[in-house]
Design a protein around this motif. Sequence first.
Motif, short mmCIF file in Angstrom:
data_model
loop_
_atom_site.label_atom_id
_atom_site.label_comp_id
_atom_site.label_asym_id
_atom_site.label_seq_id
_atom_site.Cartn_x
_atom_site.Cartn_y
_atom_site.Cartn_z
N VAL A 330 -53.97 -17.80 -43.44
CA VAL A 330 -54.12 -18.97 -42.64
C VAL A 330 -52.95 -20.26 -43.21
N ALA A 331 -52.45 -20.01 -44.42
CA ALA A 331 -51.67 -20.94 -44.91
C ALA A 331 -50.13 -20.52 -44.36
N PHE A 332 -49.88 -19.57 -43.70
CA PHE A 332 -48.37 -19.12 -43.33
C PHE A 332 -48.11 -20.21 -42.07
N PHE A 333 -48.99 -20.61 -41.53
CA PHE A 333 -48.64 -21.42 -40.31
C PHE A 333 -48.05 -22.78 -40.81
N VAL A 334 -48.01 -23.03 -41.97
CA VAL A 334 -47.53 -24.19 -42.39
C VAL A 334 -46.05 -23.64 -43.14
N LEU A 335 -46.19 -22.49 -43.86
CA LEU A 335 -44.79 -21.90 -44.33
C LEU A 335 -44.10 -21.69 -43.02
N PHE A 336 -44.67 -21.06 -42.06
CA PHE A 336 -43.62 -20.76 -40.92
C PHE A 336 -42.51 -21.66 -40.30
N ILE A 337 -43.12 -23.26 -40.37
CA ILE A 337 -42.44 -24.24 -40.10
C ILE A 337 -41.23 -24.15 -40.92
N GLY A 338 -41.35 -24.05 -42.33
CA GLY A 338 -40.10 -24.23 -42.98
C GLY A 338 -39.30 -22.92 -42.70
N LEU A 339 -39.85 -21.63 -42.65
CA LEU A 339 -38.97 -20.44 -42.33
C LEU A 339 -38.29 -20.55 -41.15
N ALA A 340 -39.03 -21.03 -39.95
CA ALA A 340 -38.48 -20.51 -38.83
C ALA A 340 -37.17 -21.82 -38.54
N VAL A 341 -37.63 -22.93 -38.93
CA VAL A 341 -36.26 -23.84 -38.91
C VAL A 341 -35.06 -23.54 -39.76
N ASP A 342 -35.04 -22.63 -40.48
CA ASP A 342 -33.99 -22.02 -41.34
C ASP A 342 -32.98 -21.42 -40.02
N PHE A 343 -33.62 -20.53 -39.54
CA PHE A 343 -32.77 -19.78 -38.30
C PHE A 343 -32.31 -20.85 -37.38
N GLY A 344 -33.16 -21.99 -36.99
CA GLY A 344 -32.59 -22.85 -36.27
C GLY A 344 -31.26 -23.74 -36.50
N ILE A 345 -31.62 -24.03 -38.04
CA ILE A 345 -30.48 -24.93 -38.79
C ILE A 345 -29.18 -23.93 -38.58
N HIS A 346 -29.02 -22.54 -39.16
CA HIS A 346 -28.00 -21.98 -39.02
C HIS A 346 -27.57 -21.64 -37.72
N TYR A 347 -28.24 -21.75 -36.65
CA TYR A 347 -27.75 -21.41 -35.24
C TYR A 347 -27.21 -22.71 -34.80
N THR A 348 -27.61 -23.66 -34.95
CA THR A 348 -27.39 -25.03 -34.36
C THR A 348 -26.27 -25.62 -35.09
N LEU A 349 -26.21 -25.23 -36.42
CA LEU A 349 -24.84 -25.95 -37.09
C LEU A 349 -24.03 -25.05 -36.45
N ARG A 350 -23.87 -23.76 -36.39
CA ARG A 350 -22.74 -23.21 -35.93
C ARG A 350 -22.36 -23.67 -34.55
N TYR A 351 -23.24 -23.93 -33.59
CA TYR A 351 -23.00 -24.49 -32.41
C TYR A 351 -22.48 -25.70 -32.46
N LYS A 352 -23.04 -26.74 -33.54
CA LYS A 352 -22.25 -27.98 -33.68
C LYS A 352 -20.74 -27.65 -33.91
N GLU A 353 -20.79 -26.96 -34.98
CA GLU A 353 -19.22 -26.56 -35.44
C GLU A 353 -18.37 -26.26 -34.24
N GLY A 354 -18.87 -25.36 -33.30
CA GLY A 354 -17.94 -25.18 -32.29
C GLY A 354 -17.57 -26.28 -31.55
N ARG A 355 -18.57 -27.08 -31.30
CA ARG A 355 -18.35 -28.33 -30.49
C ARG A 355 -17.27 -29.22 -31.17
N ASP A 356 -17.31 -29.43 -32.54
CA ASP A 356 -16.22 -29.79 -33.41
C ASP A 356 -14.89 -29.45 -33.22
N LEU A 357 -14.74 -28.04 -33.04
CA LEU A 357 -13.72 -27.26 -32.68
C LEU A 357 -13.14 -27.52 -31.26
N ASN A 358 -13.86 -28.53 -30.55
CA ASN A 358 -13.32 -28.83 -29.08
C ASN A 358 -13.73 -27.65 -28.03
N LEU A 359 -14.79 -26.83 -28.56
CA LEU A 359 -15.34 -25.71 -27.53
C LEU A 359 -16.21 -26.45 -26.52
#
Length: 878
Positions: A330-359
């Motif tokens: 049952v504790a995993f549901f709290v853990l999941f928030i921290g783990l799942a957002v890791d994927f989002g951070i990597h994906y979204t930062l790469r998206y932001k990096e692309g926009r910084d490169l004027n894509l």
Amino acid sequence: MIRLLDRWTGLMRRYAWLVAVIAVAASVAAAIYVARNMAINTNTVDMLSADLPFRKADRAMMAAFPRNADAVVVVVEGDTAELAEAAGNRLATGFRQRPEVFGPVFDPAGDPFFRRNGLLYLDPDRLGAVVDQLSAAQPFIGSLAGDPSLRGLFDVLSLALRNLDAADGAGGLPIAAALDDMARATHAAAAGEFAPLSWQSLMFGVAPDRDQMRRIIVLNPPLDFASLQPAAPAIAAIRALAEDLELNAAHGVSVRLTGDAALADEELKSAQLDSAKPMLISFSVVALLAFLCFRAFSLSIATLLTVLVGLVLTAAAALALVGTLNLLSVAFFVLFIGLAVDFGIHYTLRYKEGRDLNLDHAGALTRAATGVGGALALSAVCAAIGFFSFLPTSYVGLAELGLIAGTGMAIALATSLTVLPAFLTVVPGRPPPANADEFKSNVLSRFRVWAGVRPWRVLAGSAVVAAVALAIAPRAHFDFDPLHLKDPRAESVETLRDLMTSGLNEAYAIAVLADNLPAAEATAADARKLKPVAGARTLADFVPAAQDEKLAMIDTLALILEPSLSGPVAPRPTTAENAAALGRLKAALGAFAGSPKPAAAAAGRFLAALDAVAAGRSDEAQVELLDAALLSGLPAQLETLRTLLRAQPVGLEDLPEDLRRRWVAADGRARVEIYPREKVAEDPHALNRFVAAVQSIAPHAIGGPVIIVEAGRAVEAAFIEAAGLAILGIALLLVVLLRNLRDIALVFAPLLLAALLTVAASAAFDLPFNFANVIVLPLLFGLGVAASLNLVIRERQEGAAGTMMTSCTPRAVVFSALTTIASFGTLALSAHPGIASMGLLLAIAIGLTLGCTVIALPALMTVFRRRGGRGPAGGESA
């Protein structure tokens, strides 16, 4: 894979609204399923395989004696023995009137058998002293039995004071002690407090110990296992009954609850498993970190919405996979928030990096998906290996967590590559302003410059830290006592610990199931010979010893007291008669207080107390107050004396049926309880000695100590097996995918150092491994590998560590670790010690992993520079 990700992301972008609607609809359906099917089992023993030998022995014992399980133990305590007895009687009566709520009632102290034969359970010397005391007090007892009123009490005291001899005794009572007891009760009444006189103490000549001022009633209420708190209705009904009967501190009584059912109920409350509060706190902290990371509101909203979708889908998948959750899963549901957002951070930062490169939006999404898709998949697989490593072990609770978490990693990866690009497309908001230099200056890049000049100093410092940790680590230890995983402030835990301090330590008793009662007696006899054993008990031990001798003494006492106790009772006096008797007593006390006799001071104190009662009160008010303070317990004590004088010879067949059912099963098998001599709850070595000694004569013994020791062994074995599988599985995966020994070594080096430091931190901060936090090291390799893996792969793609350190990857690594630490740290705030220790140790482990990655890894990259140009990328990294 890159072509597949390119095409897939294009579809998600073109049909973004449809994907978003499907994701929301699926989340709503999953949430409804979770709300209807949520169930949690808090029993830590059930988290181990049912096929383990000690689990089989435990089931056999429970099947033979079902009433010894899932009980609510009601502990009634009073300021006097009489108050505890009266409160216990009233509660027991209330319990028996509602069997559909409270179930069977086991109240040995209130059973007519024990009330009649109680004196037979005293040893001969103690019984002899009681007989002598009560025989000497016969004049006093007889007078009160004939007139159990204030008039009778005051007149017998007045007579005693006038005829007191130098021995300070009157009517068999030590007069000074009696007057002092009465003075205390009277002073309390004058002050508006409730502290009535104890007649048991007066008549028996000794103050009752705490056990005599306590009444224990055991209930087996019907439990609603469809609820998160199966015992909650029964516990609420017990508390309501106690409140209705005014059994509270104001009336000199307390009612507390413990037992398996009450412990489980409060454990759920302490863990806040029936509350969304932990997840809300975790999500709020992660949301703040996400905003600080992206510095754009729309990017944060898209990422967090993706995490919520994954969280709900994972919860539904968890219930579909395992049905009932446990304290770990049952504790995993709290853990999941921290783990799942890791994927989002990597994906979204790469998206932001692309926009910084004027894509444009489409180009930035494609660049993000193709850049991080392979690395995220590899990280998810590594994390899943860490979680799935517990599946083959006998630690079922952790295996269920591994199954849920591994599935959750797959869901997190899928939502990051599917739902996140859709949300990035449909969430309104301005595109972040282009800033091509945003990632070029950061803490890690500045540290990388310093590490590039002095890498050997960094590595030497790391080696010193590792050496210190290696010296400390052997002090780390395991603590698998389930009681230590419960909130020590919970009423049920405090009450259990109080009970453990008196008499034999029944909470840590070992039970043996024998073929019959003679076999049980033989086992008990063998157990008593063992050094770590304080005693052993079977049903036969409830048959009093030396009965002929004791019955003779009781018969003698009956000859002396019974005529007085069974004689006529004077009519109840009027207020005027009581007031006149009070005046005579005051006169006698005043005269006696001025004498040189030893009890004079006590007489003066009692007189002062009576004067305090008289101040500002009418005769009627004084009589009412004094009657409650001095005589409330007298009628019950006189009746107890009459009952005790009717003791009869006792054999096995005379024992109460309810008691026999708790010691001899319907098929004739009998239970033996064996009690420890040492404080096994505080000393694990003493616990092991006790278990080993009992198992030497009864290999199939069961009970709390056996479960603690055997469960500890099973969990240790599972821990070693899981850690080995996690390391081996991740290593094989990296060998296959990276195909470069240097890169594999760079990925593992920070993890090995972090693992060593985590064990050392456990020892240094006295955070023992337990049922909950034992997952830390396998998960450290499964989760911690993502940070070093992303840095190593990005360095491989960029061709140089310096270029890699000025990309978005360092920020993604740092914020991914921070969100994970924040999520785990939320668990550390739990009042449940097990969940708190899991959250704290996981946060420490991920923090140490981050430190080792950002400090030691750049130095290692500098020392072991990449030869040649770009290696096989396998897709870009975050």
